[in-house]
Scaffold this active site. Structure first.
Site, PDB file in Angstrom:
ATOM      1  CB  CYS A 162      -2.258   1.952   5.898  1.00 52.71           C
ATOM      2  SG  CYS A 162      -1.831   1.027   4.400  1.00 52.71           S
ATOM      3  CD  GLU A 170      -2.114   4.374   2.941  1.00 50.43           C
ATOM      4  OE1 GLU A 170      -3.292   4.702   3.107  1.00 50.43           O
ATOM      5  OE2 GLU A 170      -1.767   3.474   2.149  1.00 50.43           O
ATOM      6  CB  CYS A 193      -6.789  -0.131   4.991  1.00 50.62           C
ATOM      7  SG  CYS A 193      -5.064  -0.699   4.943  1.00 50.62           S
ATOM      8  CG  HIS A 252      -1.954  -1.004   1.264  1.00 47.79           C
ATOM      9  ND1 HIS A 252      -3.180  -0.764   1.832  1.00 47.79           N
ATOM     10  CD2 HIS A 252      -1.999  -2.279   0.804  1.00 47.79           C
ATOM     11  CE1 HIS A 252      -3.936  -1.833   1.710  1.00 47.79           C
ATOM     12  NE2 HIS A 252      -3.241  -2.776   1.100  1.00 47.79           N
TER      13      HIS A 252
END
Length: 160
Positions: A85, A54, A82, A52
């Site tokens: 993250c 992040e 999410c 991801h």
């Protein structure tokens, strides 16, 4: 630079993800008004659920700064993080998070749950709503394109 200008850079990262066929999420970490790292989603490209934006931007910042505590950093990300993250943000002790749009299906800093509400030893300062219109449009374009590609693929197989 302002929050809006940093969010624009995160948005440009999201556009890179879009071009690669990734969910268009981009992120930037800033310390003392200096960009430390930039990243965008690479889950499909790298075939890794952990890639991801992040997580990647935090990893790059830690490597560059040679430390894992980023308590002087601001993270700009186009979409609400999410649960995974959000956990990474808390673990890295990110001081401040700025995100563009809420994420009704996976958002863990206000939309579905708010991990900031729990008794962890760190709380992140949160601002949201920057660059919202552009980010929403990019996300909608991405998922519209994805649905169209799937429909075309289904038609191709049904014609056989």
């Amino acid at each position: 630079m302002s929050d809006l200008e940093y969010m624009e850079i995160a948005f440009l990262e999201a556009k890179k993800a879009f071009i690669k066929g990734e969910v268009p999420i981009g992120a930037v970490i800033v310390v003392n008004d200096k960009i430390i790292s930039k990243a965008h989603n690479l889950r499909h490209t790298k075939k890794n659920a952990l890639y991801h934006a992040e997580v990647l931007v935090i990893s790059k910042a830690c490597k560059k700064l040679k430390r894992w505590i980023l308590d002087d950093a601001t993270l700009y990300v186009t979409v609400e993080p999410c649960l995974m993250c959000s956990g990474a943000i808390l673990q890295a002790r990110i001081k401040r998070l700025v995100f563009g749009v809420e994420e009704a299906k996976f958002g863990a800093l206000g939309s579905i749950i708010n991990v900031n509400d729990y008794n962890f030893n760190h709380k992140v300062e949160i601002s949201k709503g920057l660059y919202e219109k552009e980010i929403k449009e990019l996300m909608q374009d991405f998922f519209r394109k994805l649905r169209k590609e799937k429909a075309n693929e289904n038609r191709k197989y049904s014609d056989k």
